[in-house]
Scaffold this motif. Sequence first.
Motif, short mmCIF file in Angstrom:
data_model
loop_
_atom_site.label_atom_id
_atom_site.label_comp_id
_atom_site.label_asym_id
_atom_site.label_seq_id
_atom_site.Cartn_x
_atom_site.Cartn_y
_atom_site.Cartn_z
N THR A 194 0.85 -1.19 0.00
CA THR A 194 0.00 0.00 0.00
C THR A 194 0.89 1.25 0.00
O THR A 194 1.89 1.29 0.71
CB THR A 194 -0.93 0.02 1.23
N PHE A 195 0.49 2.24 -0.78
CA PHE A 195 1.36 3.40 -1.01
C PHE A 195 0.56 4.70 -0.93
O PHE A 195 -0.66 4.70 -0.98
CB PHE A 195 2.04 3.28 -2.39
N PHE A 196 1.30 5.80 -0.85
CA PHE A 196 0.73 7.15 -0.81
C PHE A 196 1.21 7.87 -2.06
O PHE A 196 2.41 7.98 -2.29
CB PHE A 196 1.21 7.87 0.45
N LYS B 22 5.83 4.35 0.36
CA LYS B 22 5.26 3.11 0.89
C LYS B 22 4.71 3.32 2.30
O LYS B 22 5.38 3.88 3.17
CB LYS B 22 6.31 2.00 0.91
N LEU B 23 3.48 2.86 2.52
CA LEU B 23 2.86 2.91 3.84
C LEU B 23 3.07 1.59 4.56
O LEU B 23 3.32 0.55 3.94
CB LEU B 23 1.36 3.21 3.71
N ASP B 24 2.95 1.62 5.87
CA ASP B 24 3.22 0.42 6.68
C ASP B 24 1.94 -0.40 6.82
O ASP B 24 1.17 -0.22 7.76
CB ASP B 24 3.76 0.82 8.06
N SER C 157 -1.29 1.57 14.34
CA SER C 157 0.03 1.36 13.73
C SER C 157 -0.11 1.12 12.23
O SER C 157 0.56 1.77 11.42
CB SER C 157 0.73 0.16 14.38
N SER C 158 -0.97 0.18 11.84
CA SER C 158 -1.17 -0.11 10.43
C SER C 158 -1.67 1.12 9.68
O SER C 158 -2.49 1.89 10.20
CB SER C 158 -2.21 -1.24 10.26
N TYR C 159 -1.15 1.30 8.46
CA TYR C 159 -1.68 2.26 7.48
C TYR C 159 -1.34 3.72 7.75
O TYR C 159 -1.07 4.46 6.82
CB TYR C 159 -3.20 2.07 7.37
N CYS C 160 -1.33 4.15 9.02
CA CYS C 160 -1.15 5.58 9.29
C CYS C 160 0.32 5.95 9.52
O CYS C 160 0.62 7.01 10.07
CB CYS C 160 -1.99 6.02 10.48
N ASN D 50 4.44 5.68 7.56
CA ASN D 50 5.29 5.24 6.45
C ASN D 50 5.98 3.94 6.86
O ASN D 50 6.08 3.62 8.04
CB ASN D 50 6.33 6.32 6.12
N HIS D 51 6.44 3.20 5.87
CA HIS D 51 7.01 1.88 6.12
C HIS D 51 8.25 1.99 7.01
O HIS D 51 9.21 2.68 6.67
CB HIS D 51 7.37 1.19 4.81
#
Length: 218
Positions: A174-176, A191-193, A208-211, A213-214
């Motif tokens: 998943t990316f921004f 890249k998002l985490d 933690s998930s999604y909000c 960056n990786h």
Amino acid sequence: AAVPQAQAAFQPPVDIWRSVITSRVTIRVNADYKDLLNPNVLGFAGPGNICSSSVSGANTYYAAALWDKLIGTGAHCSSSFEINANFNSTFPNWDFGTSGVPVGGTYNFLTVVLHELGHGLGHYGSMTVSGGMGSYRFVPDIYDRFAVTGAGAPLLGFVSPSAALAAQLVSGDTFFNGPYARSQNGSANAKLDTHNFGATNGGWQQSSSYCHNHDVLY
């Protein structure tokens, strides 16, 4: 509780954010240093309010500070503070140094504040997973509008709720695709985490998930 130390270490991250963002409206921060009743939580922050606007062409929620910036001088989405932040006074291993030199076995208060203020400014979205189903708000956050799969498909194009969205949110893919983020990332989507955090809740970890960056790539 080292309240004076926490206060002294709070101002430098505020100054860092002040140096890289611009707004005609003052961004007011309400910060507390207190017992958060969970020794594993360092701190958390979020917008004092979220406000709906169609300035981007579609009805969208914005964090208070960002809404104020978009609307302009004198506007206040929140009647009191744009950001609410809380940090754990009972955490035993704080380092309140501001030199940038790490201290082994500690967490640096300045960097935690810097991170959390980012969420307060708007680095978060409405995507979530529960019971194997991924979903988002009917009126999404502006962050959600820039979230895409590795192939470039908007996450807002997924059915909400759906198992397919839940799978995407723990896929690690998943990316921004915001234009400024791309310009600072070699013209590539950031890249998002959304890696799988483990067995609980299908690999989704709230807050933690999604909000973020990786964490490994960056």
